[in-house]
Enzyme design. Sequence first.
Site, PDB file in Angstrom:
ATOM      1  N   ASP A 202     -61.905  14.842 -12.578  1.00 17.52           N
ATOM      2  CA  ASP A 202     -61.753  14.889 -11.127  1.00 17.52           C
ATOM      3  C   ASP A 202     -60.487  14.124 -10.761  1.00 17.52           C
ATOM      4  O   ASP A 202     -59.788  13.601 -11.639  1.00 17.52           O
ATOM      5  CB  ASP A 202     -62.974  14.301 -10.418  1.00 17.52           C
ATOM      6  N   GLY A 228     -57.102  13.869 -12.844  1.00 17.09           N
ATOM      7  CA  GLY A 228     -56.056  14.874 -12.709  1.00 17.09           C
ATOM      8  C   GLY A 228     -56.353  15.845 -11.598  1.00 17.09           C
ATOM      9  O   GLY A 228     -57.307  15.678 -10.828  1.00 17.09           O
ATOM     10  N   ASP A 229     -55.542  16.889 -11.525  1.00 17.13           N
ATOM     11  CA  ASP A 229     -55.641  17.927 -10.498  1.00 17.13           C
ATOM     12  C   ASP A 229     -55.985  19.235 -11.194  1.00 17.13           C
ATOM     13  O   ASP A 229     -55.209  19.732 -12.009  1.00 17.13           O
ATOM     14  CB  ASP A 229     -54.310  18.043  -9.754  1.00 17.13           C
ATOM     15  N   PHE A 230     -57.156  19.801 -10.907  1.00 19.65           N
ATOM     16  CA  PHE A 230     -57.545  20.999 -11.648  1.00 19.65           C
ATOM     17  C   PHE A 230     -56.714  22.224 -11.304  1.00 19.65           C
ATOM     18  O   PHE A 230     -56.796  23.249 -11.974  1.00 19.65           O
ATOM     19  CB  PHE A 230     -59.049  21.290 -11.563  1.00 19.65           C
ATOM     20  N   HIS A 248     -66.784  27.340  -4.030  1.00 20.45           N
ATOM     21  CA  HIS A 248     -66.957  27.718  -2.622  1.00 20.45           C
ATOM     22  C   HIS A 248     -65.978  26.994  -1.698  1.00 20.45           C
ATOM     23  O   HIS A 248     -65.863  27.350  -0.527  1.00 20.45           O
ATOM     24  CB  HIS A 248     -68.405  27.536  -2.164  1.00 20.45           C
TER      25      HIS A 248
END
Length: 338
Positions: A202, A228-230, A248
């Site tokens: 995350d 991190g940044d997915f 969603h």
Amino acid sequence: MNESHEIPVPMQVLQMATSKMLSQPLYVAAKLGIADLLVDGPLSVESLAQKTKTHADSLYRVLRALASVGVFEENEGRTFRLTPKAETLCDRPGSTRGMVLWFGDPAHHRAWENLLYSVYTGKPGFDKAHGKPVFQYFMENRELSEIFNQAMTGNARNIHAAVLEAYDFAPIKVLYDIGGGHGHLMAQVLAKTPGLKGGVFDLPHVVEGARKDLASAGLDARCECFGGDFFAGVPGGADAHIMSFILHDWSDDECVKLLGHCAKALPVGGRLLVMENVVAPGNAPSFGKLIDLEMLVMTTGRERSQAEFAQLFARAGFALERVVPTKSPVSLLEARRV
């Protein structure tokens, strides 16, 4: 002669229109921690007002209204006690308090005030209200971010328990929770599946909470935490990924980008497990159809049907194999890397 107790149709509509007359008192009670103050027994409204530094008569009117629908119970001398509904507002695991605080927060309300804007434009009302997307806003407003995380965690506990009951994680060797927040889902999966190793991925400031919580649960030796940044990439090393209420939040194109990173990180045949509402066709009442409006206002995302999920997965290199129902409104979609 039998009297009909059916509520007239105009009154049903008015109940919908005036729902904030209950939701906002709930928010006030949750914000003030009234339920926690009553755990040891009934208290007078004067005592509650003193403890919460509020105006006694105004607080009484709020609690009286809540008592009229079974949240708290009023007794003689303007004293109040807990009821089963009120107990869910106590600050404890599985509490509704976090979700009540999130939905009642002024920042949330300002976004919903722009629902009509979203209908006209297809753009999130949150962005118009606050000048930036919701997750960027969270990074700059950590208090609200923490309220949101508490809301998602509290709401998810019962749902996660239902998923763990419905799905066997034993065949998986290494499972990463993508967008795993504070690691509560991973902790439950690891506790149920002794041979499993895990990971939580995350944003850096979010995953710090996972490190602390997993360590306190004695699970840090079996679970790595990644910040991190997915949308930039997903760590490799797992044979399965799980996501709980992540897709969603995002548009189809954004989901395909995220899922594409998962596909690159997983081996061929690797599993993708997605926990979401699956919107059913027809006119039957559906919580997913209401939460879909939350997505419309707050994010670029949406709730999706089984066919829409299958299309997303296919675009990113996955094939939907089955949808596992649970005792909750949420299903687990299982796909494999092709």
